[in-house]
Scaffold this motif. Structure first.
Motif, PDB file in Angstrom:
ATOM      1  N   GLY A   1      -4.458   3.103   6.251  1.00  0.00           N
ATOM      2  CA  GLY A   1      -4.445   4.340   7.020  1.00  0.00           C
ATOM      3  C   GLY A   1      -3.280   4.401   7.974  1.00  0.00           C
ATOM      4  O   GLY A   1      -2.567   3.397   8.181  1.00  0.00           O
ATOM      5  N   TYR A   2      -3.092   5.596   8.564  1.00  0.00           N
ATOM      6  CA  TYR A   2      -1.908   5.854   9.396  1.00  0.00           C
ATOM      7  C   TYR A   2      -2.285   6.755  10.553  1.00  0.00           C
ATOM      8  O   TYR A   2      -2.941   7.788  10.350  1.00  0.00           O
ATOM      9  N   MET A   3      -1.945   6.302  11.758  1.00  0.00           N
ATOM     10  CA  MET A   3      -2.214   7.118  12.954  1.00  0.00           C
ATOM     11  C   MET A   3      -0.897   7.376  13.668  1.00  0.00           C
ATOM     12  O   MET A   3      -0.241   6.450  14.151  1.00  0.00           O
ATOM     13  N   ALA A   4      -0.537   8.642  13.727  1.00  0.00           N
ATOM     14  CA  ALA A   4       0.727   9.034  14.370  1.00  0.00           C
ATOM     15  C   ALA A   4       0.602   8.877  15.887  1.00  0.00           C
ATOM     16  O   ALA A   4      -0.412   9.273  16.482  1.00  0.00           O
TER      17      ALA A   4
ATOM     18  N   VAL B   1      -4.320  -8.788   4.292  1.00  0.00           N
ATOM     19  CA  VAL B   1      -5.384  -8.309   5.171  1.00  0.00           C
ATOM     20  C   VAL B   1      -5.355  -6.786   5.235  1.00  0.00           C
ATOM     21  O   VAL B   1      -4.323  -6.164   4.977  1.00  0.00           O
ATOM     22  N   ASP B   2      -6.498  -6.182   5.523  1.00  0.00           N
ATOM     23  CA  ASP B   2      -6.542  -4.722   5.700  1.00  0.00           C
ATOM     24  C   ASP B   2      -5.737  -4.343   6.935  1.00  0.00           C
ATOM     25  O   ASP B   2      -5.965  -4.886   8.018  1.00  0.00           O
ATOM     26  N   VAL B   3      -4.790  -3.442   6.746  1.00  0.00           N
ATOM     27  CA  VAL B   3      -3.912  -3.017   7.842  1.00  0.00           C
ATOM     28  C   VAL B   3      -3.980  -1.500   7.998  1.00  0.00           C
ATOM     29  O   VAL B   3      -4.052  -0.767   7.002  1.00  0.00           O
ATOM     30  N   TYR B   4      -3.990  -1.075   9.250  1.00  0.00           N
ATOM     31  CA  TYR B   4      -3.836   0.349   9.583  1.00  0.00           C
ATOM     32  C   TYR B   4      -2.597   0.457  10.459  1.00  0.00           C
ATOM     33  O   TYR B   4      -2.419  -0.372  11.369  1.00  0.00           O
ATOM     34  N   ILE B   5      -1.730   1.421  10.175  1.00  0.00           N
ATOM     35  CA  ILE B   5      -0.639   1.690  11.112  1.00  0.00           C
ATOM     36  C   ILE B   5      -1.275   2.458  12.266  1.00  0.00           C
ATOM     37  O   ILE B   5      -1.657   3.634  12.112  1.00  0.00           O
TER      38      ILE B   5
END
Ligand code: JSK
Length: 448
Positions: free
Chosen positions: A394-397, A346-350
């Motif tokens: 993608g990645y969100m701090a 599945v599409d995952v974003y952190i």
């Protein structure tokens, strides 16, 4: 030194949440949330801190967006405060609240930053909690009404949606362990909350589809990755229970239409059952488009009959820890992302990853080298995950800036930007400039 090149369309971002940064708690028509109440309850939050002012982002969001532009992110995860939209939970709509978020989202779009919106990041209207909270179907229906208001208002402006942030925290940290609002300590209550929020999630996804809202929608579980302390079956089972309560308890109903039976049986032994009504599981298992994953740490777990309802305890192995006491172990993210493949690629974003490092200003700078090291290790694992063919997009701090860290109040700092809570002056930390460079290059260069 290694260079890790990221995909050209990889999303780089940061994350925050309404109660943790906005302040203006009695402004703009906002109603009372369970966190306003909890923070005012003596002994619940360190130092008696609360979100009345926080980072004052309600008034300073334009300055925050200028800092996001300077950082170079293309995605910003934020949450909408339900009590600003429908102050008493399911009554009148507060136009002033909608207008605030329109101004904010328009500014983000003007800056070329994609809004990534969480509908519920823990600030439930108090009136609904007073009437049973997520265990009462009134709250479920109220959430659907709130979600539909937001969907209709922002369709076309917002294209990335999350229904709930960290369902384990909403259900179990807040209603079994009692550490977060509303502070219940009851297993059946926590299971009722978990089921209620899952039904609310499914109904909101149904509305999203029925209304023809543009974009993608999902949910953001937090990871509690663990490995067994020993090879014993008891320790492995204790580990499985710990992982399952954060992940499978929520993702099995969503992706499989049923709860993990071994956990249902485990809770039945403790006298608790899931209050499933006719049609619930079909509602919950509406197909979703993406998953947000929040990862901070992992542990080694072992069986201990005295260690709470799961009889599973984390063993302190002496690993280097962040200032909130969480071991730094980026390997868990890699292992978890492979565990997650059982639900498909599945599409995952952190949607959250970061370190609590409480460095303060030193001659006008914050040399948060430990935070840079944390990010370096975790971004290297993220590259490894992508390299394995996993759809990590993608990645969100966590987080753009220091903010109200729930029961820890303001003493725990997760930000790339330092906030002086007296003056509200924002100061980018050295990690801000390090992350700015990663984003500009779209590659990570390890320093060692
Ligand atoms: N897991 N088992 N625990 C067993 C007993 O733990 C006792 C304490 O528990 C926890 C567990 C997890 C957390 C936590 C906090 N954040 C950071 C926020 N994420 C959402 C965003 O708002 C950030 O502020 N993520 N997770 C806190 C306390």
């Amino acid at each position: 030194m290694t260079i890790f090149q990221f995909p050209k369309d990889f999303r780089w971002g940061t994350a925050t949440a309404s109660y943790q940064i906005e302040g203006a708690a009695q402004e703009g028509g906002r109603g009372v949330s369970i966190w306003d109440t909890f923070a005012r309850t003596p002994g619940k939050v360190f130092n008696g801190d609360n979100g009345d002012i926080a980072c004052d982002s309600y008034h300073r969001y334009e300055e925050d967006i200028e800092l996001m532009k300077k950082l170079g992110i293309n995605t910003y995860r934020f949450s909408i405060a339900w009590p600003r939209i429908i102050p008493d939970g399911d009554g009148e709509i507060n136009r002033e609240g909608l207008d605030f978020y329109h101004r904010f989202v328009d500014k983000l779009l003007e800056a070329g930053i994609e809004p990534f919106c969480t509908l519920y990041h823990w600030d439930l209207p108090q009136t609904l909690e007073d009437d049973g909270g997520w265990g009462n179907r009134r709250t479920v229906d109220a959430f659907v009404k709130y979600a539909e208001v937001i969907f209709k208002e922002f369709s076309g402006k917002i294209n990335f949606w999350l229904t709930f942030n960290e369902p384990w925290c909403i259900a179990f940290l807040s209603n079994l362990l009692g550490i977060h609002a509303p502070g219940n300590r009851d297993l059946q209550t926590s299971i009722n909350v978990a089921h209620g929020l899952l039904v609310a999630h499914g109904k909101a996804v149904q509305s999203f589809r029925r209304l023809g809202i543009t974009g993608q929608i999902g949910i953001a579980p937090n990871v509690c990755w663990a490995e067994p302390y020993s090879k014993s079956p008891e320790d492995q089972a204790a580990c499985d229970r710990s992982i399952a309560l954060n992940t499978d308890w929520f993702l099995d109903p969503i992706y499989k239409g049923s709860y993990p039976q071994f956990m249902v049986d485990w809770f039945a032994e403790a006298g608790a059952t899931v209050p499933i009504q006719e049609g619930d599981m079909e509602i919950i298992s509406q197909p979703i488009d993406l998953l947000g994953i929040n990862y901070y740490t992992m542990g080694l777990n072992r069986f201990n009959p005295e260690a709470g309802v799961l009889q599973s305890e984390e063993v302190d192995m002496g690993l280097t820890k962040t200032d909130i006491g969480w071991p730094i172990e980026s390997r868990g993210l890699y292992e978890f992302m492979h565990y997650l493949q059982k639900y498909g690629n599945v599409d995952v974003y952190i949607t959250e990853n970061g370190a609590c490092i409480n460095d303060d200003l030193d001659n006008g700078k914050i040399n948060d080298d430990r935070r840079i090291s944390y990010y370096e290790q975790h971004l290297a694992q993220i590259h490894r995950i992508i390299n394995d063919g996993i759809n990590l997009k993608g990645y969100m701090a966590w987080s753009l800036m220091d903010n109200f860290e729930w029961a820890e109040g303001y003493r725990m700092r997760f930000g790339l930007i330092h906030v002086d809570y007296r003056s509200l002056v924002r100061t980018p930390k050295e990690s801000f400039y390090w992350y700015q460079n990663v984003i500009k290059n779209n590659w990570l260069e390890t320093r060692s």
